[in-house]
Scaffold this motif. Structure first.
Motif, PDB file in Angstrom:
ATOM      1  N   LYS A 156      32.722  45.524  32.447  1.00  0.00           N
ATOM      2  CA  LYS A 156      34.161  45.444  32.672  1.00  0.00           C
ATOM      3  C   LYS A 156      34.475  45.566  34.164  1.00  0.00           C
ATOM      4  CE  LYS A 156      35.129  47.540  28.155  1.00  0.00           C
ATOM      5  NZ  LYS A 156      33.691  47.587  27.747  1.00  0.00           N
ATOM      6  N   ILE A 157      33.822  46.509  34.826  1.00  0.00           N
ATOM      7  CA  ILE A 157      34.090  46.721  36.244  1.00  0.00           C
ATOM      8  C   ILE A 157      33.528  45.568  37.070  1.00  0.00           C
ATOM      9  CG2 ILE A 157      33.683  48.273  38.185  1.00  0.00           C
ATOM     10  CD1 ILE A 157      33.642  50.577  36.200  1.00  0.00           C
ATOM     11  N   ALA A 158      32.438  44.978  36.622  1.00  0.00           N
ATOM     12  CA  ALA A 158      31.881  43.822  37.326  1.00  0.00           C
ATOM     13  C   ALA A 158      32.869  42.660  37.321  1.00  0.00           C
ATOM     14  CB  ALA A 158      30.560  43.414  36.679  1.00  0.00           C
ATOM     15  N   VAL A 159      33.508  42.419  36.187  1.00  0.00           N
ATOM     16  CA  VAL A 159      34.498  41.343  36.101  1.00  0.00           C
ATOM     17  C   VAL A 159      35.681  41.641  37.021  1.00  0.00           C
ATOM     18  CG1 VAL A 159      36.141  40.184  34.572  1.00  0.00           C
ATOM     19  CG2 VAL A 159      33.825  40.679  33.771  1.00  0.00           C
ATOM     20  N   LEU A 160      36.173  42.884  37.002  1.00  0.00           N
ATOM     21  CA  LEU A 160      37.276  43.265  37.877  1.00  0.00           C
ATOM     22  C   LEU A 160      36.898  43.099  39.343  1.00  0.00           C
ATOM     23  CD1 LEU A 160      40.073  44.526  38.309  1.00  0.00           C
ATOM     24  CD2 LEU A 160      38.979  46.787  38.209  1.00  0.00           C
ATOM     25  N   THR A 161      35.675  43.477  39.693  1.00  0.00           N
ATOM     26  CA  THR A 161      35.226  43.343  41.076  1.00  0.00           C
ATOM     27  C   THR A 161      35.207  41.891  41.517  1.00  0.00           C
ATOM     28  OG1 THR A 161      33.862  45.334  40.852  1.00  0.00           O
ATOM     29  CG2 THR A 161      33.340  43.856  42.673  1.00  0.00           C
ATOM     30  N   LEU A 162      34.726  41.010  40.651  1.00  0.00           N
ATOM     31  CA  LEU A 162      34.667  39.588  40.997  1.00  0.00           C
ATOM     32  C   LEU A 162      36.060  38.996  41.141  1.00  0.00           C
ATOM     33  CD1 LEU A 162      31.684  38.451  38.736  1.00  0.00           C
ATOM     34  CD2 LEU A 162      31.708  38.743  41.219  1.00  0.00           C
ATOM     35  N   VAL A 163      36.986  39.421  40.308  1.00  0.00           N
ATOM     36  CA  VAL A 163      38.368  38.959  40.449  1.00  0.00           C
ATOM     37  C   VAL A 163      38.939  39.427  41.794  1.00  0.00           C
ATOM     38  CG1 VAL A 163      40.711  39.151  39.526  1.00  0.00           C
ATOM     39  CG2 VAL A 163      38.782  38.831  37.973  1.00  0.00           C
ATOM     40  N   GLY A 164      38.656  40.666  42.156  1.00  0.00           N
ATOM     41  CA  GLY A 164      39.147  41.197  43.420  1.00  0.00           C
ATOM     42  C   GLY A 164      38.544  40.530  44.631  1.00  0.00           C
ATOM     43  N   SER A 165      37.370  39.916  44.479  1.00  0.00           N
ATOM     44  CA  SER A 165      36.733  39.260  45.616  1.00  0.00           C
ATOM     45  C   SER A 165      37.531  38.062  46.122  1.00  0.00           C
ATOM     46  CB  SER A 165      35.319  38.820  45.239  1.00  0.00           C
ATOM     47  OG  SER A 165      35.345  37.812  44.244  1.00  0.00           O
ATOM     48  N   LEU A 166      38.473  37.566  45.325  1.00  0.00           N
ATOM     49  CA  LEU A 166      39.334  36.479  45.780  1.00  0.00           C
ATOM     50  C   LEU A 166      40.178  36.897  46.983  1.00  0.00           C
ATOM     51  CD1 LEU A 166      40.585  35.153  42.304  1.00  0.00           C
ATOM     52  CD2 LEU A 166      38.798  34.176  43.758  1.00  0.00           C
ATOM     53  N   ASN A 167      40.328  38.200  47.168  1.00  0.00           N
ATOM     54  CA  ASN A 167      41.108  38.699  48.295  1.00  0.00           C
ATOM     55  C   ASN A 167      40.347  38.610  49.624  1.00  0.00           C
ATOM     56  OD1 ASN A 167      43.404  39.995  49.500  1.00  0.00           O
ATOM     57  ND2 ASN A 167      42.281  41.935  49.470  1.00  0.00           N
ATOM     58  N   LEU A 168      39.012  38.515  49.565  1.00  0.00           N
ATOM     59  CA  LEU A 168      38.220  38.515  50.797  1.00  0.00           C
ATOM     60  C   LEU A 168      38.522  37.327  51.702  1.00  0.00           C
ATOM     61  CD1 LEU A 168      34.750  39.796  49.517  1.00  0.00           C
ATOM     62  CD2 LEU A 168      36.668  41.101  50.445  1.00  0.00           C
ATOM     63  N   PRO A 169      38.545  36.081  51.190  1.00  0.00           N
ATOM     64  CA  PRO A 169      38.912  34.977  52.090  1.00  0.00           C
ATOM     65  C   PRO A 169      40.355  35.056  52.571  1.00  0.00           C
ATOM     66  CG  PRO A 169      38.659  34.197  49.828  1.00  0.00           C
ATOM     67  CD  PRO A 169      38.122  35.598  49.868  1.00  0.00           C
ATOM     68  N   ILE A 170      41.214  35.674  51.770  1.00  0.00           N
ATOM     69  CA  ILE A 170      42.603  35.842  52.223  1.00  0.00           C
ATOM     70  C   ILE A 170      42.638  36.757  53.434  1.00  0.00           C
ATOM     71  CG2 ILE A 170      44.875  36.749  51.584  1.00  0.00           C
ATOM     72  CD1 ILE A 170      44.320  35.881  48.720  1.00  0.00           C
ATOM     73  N   ILE A 171      41.883  37.854  53.376  1.00  0.00           N
ATOM     74  CA  ILE A 171      41.821  38.761  54.523  1.00  0.00           C
ATOM     75  C   ILE A 171      41.261  38.043  55.743  1.00  0.00           C
ATOM     76  CG2 ILE A 171      40.767  40.871  55.416  1.00  0.00           C
ATOM     77  CD1 ILE A 171      40.727  41.943  52.550  1.00  0.00           C
ATOM     78  N   LYS A 172      40.174  37.314  55.549  1.00  0.00           N
ATOM     79  CA  LYS A 172      39.495  36.653  56.656  1.00  0.00           C
ATOM     80  C   LYS A 172      40.381  35.611  57.334  1.00  0.00           C
ATOM     81  CE  LYS A 172      36.406  34.761  59.316  1.00  0.00           C
ATOM     82  NZ  LYS A 172      36.109  35.382  60.636  1.00  0.00           N
ATOM     83  N   PHE A 173      41.030  34.765  56.542  1.00  0.00           N
ATOM     84  CA  PHE A 173      41.757  33.625  57.107  1.00  0.00           C
ATOM     85  C   PHE A 173      43.266  33.839  57.165  1.00  0.00           C
ATOM     86  CE2 PHE A 173      37.866  31.777  55.221  1.00  0.00           C
ATOM     87  CZ  PHE A 173      37.307  31.262  56.385  1.00  0.00           C
ATOM     88  N   THR A 180      51.156  35.768  62.098  1.00  0.00           N
ATOM     89  CA  THR A 180      51.103  37.217  61.956  1.00  0.00           C
ATOM     90  C   THR A 180      51.045  37.881  63.317  1.00  0.00           C
ATOM     91  OG1 THR A 180      48.679  37.362  61.926  1.00  0.00           O
ATOM     92  CG2 THR A 180      49.768  36.882  59.842  1.00  0.00           C
ATOM     93  N   LEU A 181      51.337  39.182  63.327  1.00  0.00           N
ATOM     94  CA  LEU A 181      51.207  39.970  64.553  1.00  0.00           C
ATOM     95  C   LEU A 181      49.745  40.207  64.902  1.00  0.00           C
ATOM     96  CD1 LEU A 181      53.996  42.701  64.194  1.00  0.00           C
ATOM     97  CD2 LEU A 181      53.894  40.874  65.886  1.00  0.00           C
ATOM     98  N   HIS A 182      48.918  40.272  63.881  1.00  0.00           N
ATOM     99  CA  HIS A 182      47.510  40.554  64.107  1.00  0.00           C
ATOM    100  C   HIS A 182      46.866  39.405  64.873  1.00  0.00           C
ATOM    101  CE1 HIS A 182      43.339  41.687  63.332  1.00  0.00           C
ATOM    102  NE2 HIS A 182      43.775  42.854  62.886  1.00  0.00           N
ATOM    103  N   GLN A 183      46.036  39.758  65.840  1.00  0.00           N
ATOM    104  CA  GLN A 183      45.389  38.715  66.632  1.00  0.00           C
ATOM    105  C   GLN A 183      44.410  37.912  65.793  1.00  0.00           C
ATOM    106  OE1 GLN A 183      43.370  41.374  69.477  1.00  0.00           O
ATOM    107  NE2 GLN A 183      41.438  40.524  68.769  1.00  0.00           N
ATOM    108  N   PRO A 184      44.182  36.651  66.140  1.00  0.00           N
ATOM    109  CA  PRO A 184      43.224  35.833  65.386  1.00  0.00           C
ATOM    110  C   PRO A 184      41.790  36.266  65.658  1.00  0.00           C
ATOM    111  CG  PRO A 184      44.065  34.622  67.275  1.00  0.00           C
ATOM    112  CD  PRO A 184      44.869  35.897  67.187  1.00  0.00           C
ATOM    113  N   ALA A 185      40.859  35.654  64.963  1.00  0.00           N
ATOM    114  CA  ALA A 185      39.441  35.975  65.138  1.00  0.00           C
ATOM    115  C   ALA A 185      39.029  35.743  66.588  1.00  0.00           C
ATOM    116  CB  ALA A 185      38.594  35.121  64.206  1.00  0.00           C
ATOM    117  N   SER A 186      38.280  36.693  67.117  1.00  0.00           N
ATOM    118  CA  SER A 186      37.851  36.587  68.515  1.00  0.00           C
ATOM    119  C   SER A 186      36.350  36.741  68.692  1.00  0.00           C
ATOM    120  CB  SER A 186      38.576  37.643  69.370  1.00  0.00           C
ATOM    121  OG  SER A 186      38.421  38.932  68.814  1.00  0.00           O
TER     122      SER A 186
END
Length: 260
Positions: A156-173, A180-186
């Protein structure tokens, strides 16, 4: 050594016992070098002054927060697909460490943002997605604690973790997709880093120190989780034998009474 070797908890514990002291020593050494370079070698920023030194904790913390969740996602795949016996151990052990790095990234970002942006917090795309990551970590930790049997909790937690991984590319890009105020990748850019070498080198050294710290903490947490599960298994076996032993004593007592 293969993944099949690491599937044996006894072999894994022996490996950790050998490797962990070297990891801790390397972490202490690299951390000392990185902190010296960050505070005495790296120059002040012409706009930010000494507050730029927050970068040497903030950026590695953010990198490790993403790396840790990515590793948990890989472990979740290993648990669901290949049924690797240590995959869910790895995922469970990594969650509190990842949550700590995420909190540290959010906290140092707020401290850094106050003098630069004039506020502790804005609902910026990068900041908001990092906050979602922190909440995901907390949710996974809480879900692990709701189950007594780790074997039942793992899928159950493995499935939840994989669903949450969709947030990783959102954070990155997020800094590229939205204004945004945050500076781009440097650092990780297709055309190369945009940071001066005098800042980049201490930053990479601190990133290595944080990575060594994560690996050492993760291996220690996995070892503790294996011991915890072994103790639980022993208690379950003892509890299962107790009723049978009690029934045997009752039968024996009844036989003695009948003979009398």
């Amino acid at each position: 050594m293969t993944l099949y070797d690491l599937a044996n908890p006894t072999f894994f514990l022996k490996l950790v016992r050998r490797v962990l002291p070297w990891l801790i020593g390397a972490c202490v050494l690299v951390s000392a070098i990185g902190l010296y370079m960050a505070f005495f070698s790296a120059p002040e920023d012409y706009q930010q002054g000494n507050t730029v030194r927050i970068m040497f904790v903030h950026v590695p913390s953010a990198w490790l927060a993403l790396f840790c969740y990515g590793m948990m996602s890989v472990s979740s795949i290993g648990s669901l697909v290949w049924k690797h016996p240590l995959a869910d151990v790895s995922a469970k052990a990594a969650a509190p460490i990842g949550a700590t790095f995420t909190f540290l990234a959010l906290f140092t970002g707020a401290v850094w943002g106050k003098p630069m942006w004039g506020t502790w917090w804005v609902w910026d795309a990068r900041l908001t997605s990092m906050l979602v990551l922190f909440i995901m970590y907390l949710g996974i930790i809480a879900l692990w604690k709701t189950f007594d049997d780790p074997a039942k909790a793992a899928p159950k937690i493995a499935v939840l973790t994989l669903v949450g991984s969709l947030n990783l590319p959102i954070i990155k890009f997020s800094v590229d997709w939205w204004n945004t105020l945050h500076q781009p990748a440097s650092v990780f850019r297709t055309d190369g880093p945009s940071i001066a070498t005098s800042i980049l080198v201490p930053l990479l050294v601190m990133a290595l120190a944080f990575t060594l710290l994560f690996v050492a903490m993760h291996l220690s947490a996995m070892r503790n989780e294996i011991f915890r599960r072994r103790i639980r298994s022993m208690r379950v076996r003892v509890a299962a034998k107790a009723p049978a032993a009690a029934a045997g004593r009752v039968v024996g007592a009844a036989g003695v009474a009948g003979g009398n």
